[in-house]
Design a protein around this motif. Sequence first.
Motif, PDB file in Angstrom:
ATOM      1  N   GLY A  68       0.815  -1.214   0.000  1.00  0.00           N
ATOM      2  CA  GLY A  68       0.000   0.000   0.000  1.00  0.00           C
ATOM      3  C   GLY A  68       0.841   1.253   0.000  1.00  0.00           C
ATOM      4  N   ILE A  69       2.106   1.135   0.425  1.00  0.00           N
ATOM      5  CA  ILE A  69       3.050   2.254   0.370  1.00  0.00           C
ATOM      6  C   ILE A  69       3.796   2.204  -0.951  1.00  0.00           C
ATOM      7  N   THR A  70       3.919   3.338  -1.613  1.00  0.00           N
ATOM      8  CA  THR A  70       4.685   3.413  -2.853  1.00  0.00           C
ATOM      9  C   THR A  70       5.883   4.333  -2.653  1.00  0.00           C
ATOM     10  N   ILE A  71       6.998   3.970  -3.259  1.00  0.00           N
ATOM     11  CA  ILE A  71       8.224   4.765  -3.147  1.00  0.00           C
ATOM     12  C   ILE A  71       8.826   4.951  -4.533  1.00  0.00           C
ATOM     13  N   THR A  72       9.410   6.109  -4.747  1.00  0.00           N
ATOM     14  CA  THR A  72      10.092   6.457  -5.996  1.00  0.00           C
ATOM     15  C   THR A  72      11.362   7.205  -5.626  1.00  0.00           C
ATOM     16  N   VAL A  73      12.415   7.035  -6.406  1.00  0.00           N
ATOM     17  CA  VAL A  73      13.683   7.699  -6.130  1.00  0.00           C
ATOM     18  C   VAL A  73      14.229   8.284  -7.428  1.00  0.00           C
ATOM     19  N   GLN A 112       7.631   9.320  -1.070  1.00  0.00           N
ATOM     20  CA  GLN A 112       6.836   8.331  -0.351  1.00  0.00           C
ATOM     21  C   GLN A 112       5.353   8.679  -0.481  1.00  0.00           C
ATOM     22  N   ASN A 113       4.535   7.662  -0.694  1.00  0.00           N
ATOM     23  CA  ASN A 113       3.082   7.808  -0.620  1.00  0.00           C
ATOM     24  C   ASN A 113       2.607   6.742   0.368  1.00  0.00           C
ATOM     25  N   MET A 114       2.131   7.198   1.539  1.00  0.00           N
ATOM     26  CA  MET A 114       1.814   6.274   2.615  1.00  0.00           C
ATOM     27  C   MET A 114       0.523   5.507   2.378  1.00  0.00           C
ATOM     28  N   GLY A 115      -0.341   5.971   1.467  1.00  0.00           N
ATOM     29  CA  GLY A 115      -1.560   5.236   1.164  1.00  0.00           C
ATOM     30  C   GLY A 115      -2.403   4.978   2.404  1.00  0.00           C
ATOM     31  N   ASN A 116      -2.829   3.714   2.565  1.00  0.00           N
ATOM     32  CA  ASN A 116      -3.673   3.370   3.710  1.00  0.00           C
ATOM     33  C   ASN A 116      -2.915   3.284   5.026  1.00  0.00           C
ATOM     34  N   TRP A 117      -1.612   3.522   4.995  1.00  0.00           N
ATOM     35  CA  TRP A 117      -0.813   3.538   6.222  1.00  0.00           C
ATOM     36  C   TRP A 117      -0.677   4.954   6.801  1.00  0.00           C
ATOM     37  N   SER A 118      -1.345   5.925   6.208  1.00  0.00           N
ATOM     38  CA  SER A 118      -1.194   7.312   6.647  1.00  0.00           C
ATOM     39  C   SER A 118      -1.595   7.492   8.102  1.00  0.00           C
ATOM     40  N   THR A 119      -2.772   6.961   8.476  1.00  0.00           N
ATOM     41  CA  THR A 119      -3.241   7.137   9.850  1.00  0.00           C
ATOM     42  C   THR A 119      -2.476   6.281  10.845  1.00  0.00           C
ATOM     43  N   VAL A 120      -1.746   5.301  10.351  1.00  0.00           N
ATOM     44  CA  VAL A 120      -0.987   4.426  11.240  1.00  0.00           C
ATOM     45  C   VAL A 120       0.328   5.080  11.660  1.00  0.00           C
ATOM     46  N   TYR A 121       1.082   5.562  10.683  1.00  0.00           N
ATOM     47  CA  TYR A 121       2.375   6.171  10.981  1.00  0.00           C
ATOM     48  C   TYR A 121       2.274   7.660  11.288  1.00  0.00           C
ATOM     49  N   TYR A 122       1.189   8.292  10.868  1.00  0.00           N
ATOM     50  CA  TYR A 122       1.007   9.724  11.132  1.00  0.00           C
ATOM     51  C   TYR A 122      -0.402   9.967  11.683  1.00  0.00           C
ATOM     52  N   PRO A 123      -0.688   9.455  12.896  1.00  0.00           N
ATOM     53  CA  PRO A 123      -2.024   9.655  13.475  1.00  0.00           C
ATOM     54  C   PRO A 123      -2.239  11.124  13.821  1.00  0.00           C
ATOM     55  N   LEU A 124      -3.451  11.591  13.598  1.00  0.00           N
ATOM     56  CA  LEU A 124      -3.785  12.995  13.855  1.00  0.00           C
ATOM     57  C   LEU A 124      -5.164  13.032  14.515  1.00  0.00           C
ATOM     58  N   GLY A 135       5.544  12.128   1.122  1.00  0.00           N
ATOM     59  CA  GLY A 135       6.781  12.645   1.690  1.00  0.00           C
ATOM     60  C   GLY A 135       7.848  12.830   0.640  1.00  0.00           C
ATOM     61  N   LEU A 136       8.771  13.731   0.933  1.00  0.00           N
ATOM     62  CA  LEU A 136       9.916  13.979   0.059  1.00  0.00           C
ATOM     63  C   LEU A 136      11.126  14.200   0.949  1.00  0.00           C
ATOM     64  N   LEU A 137      12.131  13.335   0.798  1.00  0.00           N
ATOM     65  CA  LEU A 137      13.335  13.391   1.627  1.00  0.00           C
ATOM     66  C   LEU A 137      14.560  13.287   0.731  1.00  0.00           C
ATOM     67  N   GLY A 138      15.607  14.051   1.073  1.00  0.00           N
ATOM     68  CA  GLY A 138      16.841  14.041   0.297  1.00  0.00           C
ATOM     69  C   GLY A 138      17.956  13.302   1.018  1.00  0.00           C
ATOM     70  N   TYR A 139      18.734  12.527   0.246  1.00  0.00           N
ATOM     71  CA  TYR A 139      19.853  11.755   0.798  1.00  0.00           C
ATOM     72  C   TYR A 139      21.065  11.893  -0.115  1.00  0.00           C
ATOM     73  N   ASN A 140      22.222  11.637   0.461  1.00  0.00           N
ATOM     74  CA  ASN A 140      23.463  11.652  -0.304  1.00  0.00           C
ATOM     75  C   ASN A 140      23.457  10.482  -1.284  1.00  0.00           C
ATOM     76  N   ALA A 141      23.761  10.752  -2.546  1.00  0.00           N
ATOM     77  CA  ALA A 141      23.729   9.714  -3.585  1.00  0.00           C
ATOM     78  C   ALA A 141      25.115   9.373  -4.099  1.00  0.00           C
TER      79      ALA A 141
END
Length: 314
Positions: A68-73, A112-124, A135-141
């Motif tokens: 349910g989570i999708t990631i792209t880099v 990152q697209n948390m999909g149906n995990w949004s309320t689990v990892y980011y409860p509000l 989400g969008l995060l930068g790392y050393n490549a």
Amino acid sequence: MGLLGSLAMLLTFLWILWSPGLRAQLSGASSDRARSLDALLQDYAYKAFVRPRTGIPYEGRPPSNLTGITITVMRLRSGSLRKRGVANYKEFVIPTGVVVRPYVERLALVYQNMGNWSTVYYPLPGYNYLAPVVGLLGYNASNLSATNLPDLDVRASEQPISIRFSEVKLVGGSSTARCVTFDLQGMTKFSNVSSGNVCSTVEQGHFAIVIESPAPSPAPVLPPTPTAPSKKGGKNEKKVLIIAGSVIGGLVVLILLALLILWIRRFKHRKKMRRMERAAEVGESLQLASVGNIRAPVAMGTRTQPMLETEYVP
């Protein structure tokens, strides 16, 4: 009694410090689930770099227990990112003038697209999600096989970064939709939604559109423990915990041993003093004589009187 009281207070303090409730609270504060998930998704996103080309997005594959989570880099040059930006990277529109600190020649932007995990990892509590958390995060490549990389500070210096949400639920009611930002320090910030379901930010993080819920939302289900690609990090953490526990336990034992030795020495000293006092009480008392203005003890007269040599007659 003073020494025993101090020892009891020390033991009480140590028991409170290492009680199960407080340990759980400290553990929850130092190991945040969302930040652990970011590190895990970075590891899996970098696996998509088989023959990477600059500026081309690659779809990653998260762990099977996080379906349910999708990631792209996407790998970019820092200079190119600042001069040209990125027109469309999923929901994100990155303008020119984006600064990366500390400076690296190449960086990777993990989406990152948390999909149906949004309320689990980011409860509000008190809010309902109209769009999933992205989400969008930068790392050393510079090393694409590295794991557990620290995130870079990706910040817009001229125009803000735009997030255009395409999957937004339509709900009725008088409540107004709002943008919510979860920064990397664990802070939650709210802002207004622009026309076209657009939110803005000047820094990296996680973002969504929410609306106030008329009733308290149900408590989220705790997520399963993410499976890391390697067990090296877990072993290192266990070693650190074992070493830290050994050091703390050793210090506690040394403190208790020092207090015990001090108490034994004081006990022996007091016992010796009491024995000397009893011996003085049963001993022979000395007579007192005046010497000037002072009265001092003197020994009794001897039984045999001294005799001068001149008085001796053979």
